[in-house]
Design a protein around this motif. Structure first.
Motif: not given
Length: 369
Positions: A21, A43, A48, A51
């Motif tokens: 990611l 993203l 991010l 998250y």
């Protein structure tokens, strides 16, 4: 459920080894060695960050904001255990989640040479498993610990960063300690372990001179020490250990390696011919009197010839192991070519000629177009 779990669930469903990611790109999956994007939007930095923060503790967030990377294990709510690295970069947060299989593999399941089972019979000394990041070092060591756990009656202390495979005690007592949670450094962990009546000490990564020195002390004082180094060959491993310690300890270090280093295993992961999996290919050094003499007399460059002639003891050079695996149709020749040292031996097996260098009229190597 943490929102990040949705990406991890998808990765598990696809059979990936890692989920990446990062800001500015879609989530990506490591599939049989290749990094592939999933069908998802790029993203954003705020997205991010949100998250990642959902799965971090307050202390972890503070450490990250102080500029530290984070290494920890994470269990997704719907199942799946992962080794996680979280970091900050120019564009924002980044994270890599490596899937840890729920069951500890056996040496038989890994289909590695039988001599690795023999290494588990040593009562003292040092056995090293080396290779680049992501080559399966931790998996091989986990399988060795599992073999000991099922066949011996020992006290095994495993120092890891983070804990990956979980070993329930079977015939052995297996104590797993995590860097940052149960110990402040690998060196301190080894120092403490030697006061805890160990038979076997696993050092997750011998990353600095102090850890190497403590591991050497443990191996010299009646313990079997298993460890990893990020080196790409048996000779490079020996040279790295000698160079890592202060110059005044050079002769002492060579003497230790000659007497107490039992074996070095270097591994790579090559794609299978169908491209649907990867297989470990190993270079193996078993210490002998001849190799010990080469170490003490600064002739480590001659060690490959000993590996070449030591097949009856389980030794093998990486190139020979790769060629044997190609001939058994176990690995993709093009992928094997990437890991070969003497690539000329592999040219006739290569199917993708674009990866083979040619010689131009000026005598310089260039890739075929």
């Amino acid at each position: 459920m943490a929102r990040i779990d949705a990406f991890l669930k998808l990765g598990l469903a696809q059979g990936c080894s890692d989920v990446h990611l990062a800001v500015g790109v879609p989530p990506m999956l490591r599939m049989n060695g290749d990094l592939l994007p999933i069908k998802f939007r790029e993203l954003s930095d705020t997205e991010l960050e949100a998250y990642v923060r959902e799965i971090l503790s307050a202390n972890q967030i503070a450490a990250l904001e102080d500029g530290h990377d984070l290494d920890f294990s994470y269990v997704a709510e719907e199942g799946g255990r992962f080794r996680v690295n979280v970091f900050r970069k120019v564009t924002g947060y980044g994270a890599v989640f490596r899937h840890i299989p729920p069951d500890v593999p056996t040496l038989e399941q890994l289909d590695v040479p039988k001599v690795l089972t023999d290494f588990c019979d040593y009562h003292q000394g040092m056995v090293l498993v080396t290779g680049s990041t992501g080559t399966g070092k931790s998996t091989t060591l986990a399988a060795m610990i599992n073999h000991l756990n099922e066949t011996k009656n020992l006290n095994i202390i495993s120092l890891e960063d983070p804990i990956e495979f979980v070993h329930p005690s079977k015939n052995c007592q297996v104590i797993q300690r995590e860097l940052g949670t149960h110990l402040t450094s690998f060196a301190d962990g080894v120092r403490a372990a030697m006061r805890e009546d160990p038979d076997v000490i696993l050092v997750g990564e011998m990353r600095d001179a102090e850890t190497i020195s403590m591991a050497m002390t443990a191996a010299e004082t009646g313990h079997l020490v298993l460890g990893t180094l990020h080196t790409t060959g048996a000779v490079k491993t020996i040279d790295r250990i000698i160079d890592a310690l202060p110059g005044e300890l050079r002769e002492q270090t060579k003497a230790f390696l000659a007497m107490s280093l039992k074996a070095v295993v270097t591994q790579v992961l090559c794609k299978t011919p169908d491209g649907r999996g990867r297989r470990a290919v190993l270079e193996i050094l078993v210490n002998t009197r001849a190799i010990a003499k080469l170490i003490t007399t600064d002739q480590t460059h001659q060690i490959p010839s000993q590996l070449q002639t030591g097949k009856d003891m389980g030794m093998q050079l990486m190139d020979q192991a790769l060629l044997d695996a190609i001939n058994r149709k176990e690995i993709d020749p093009d992928d094997a070519y990437r890991y070969a040292n003497d690539k000329r031996k592999f040219t006739r097996y290569v199917t993708d000629t674009d990866i083979v260098p040619t010689i131009d009229v000026g005598g310089n190597e260039k890739l075929m177009q």
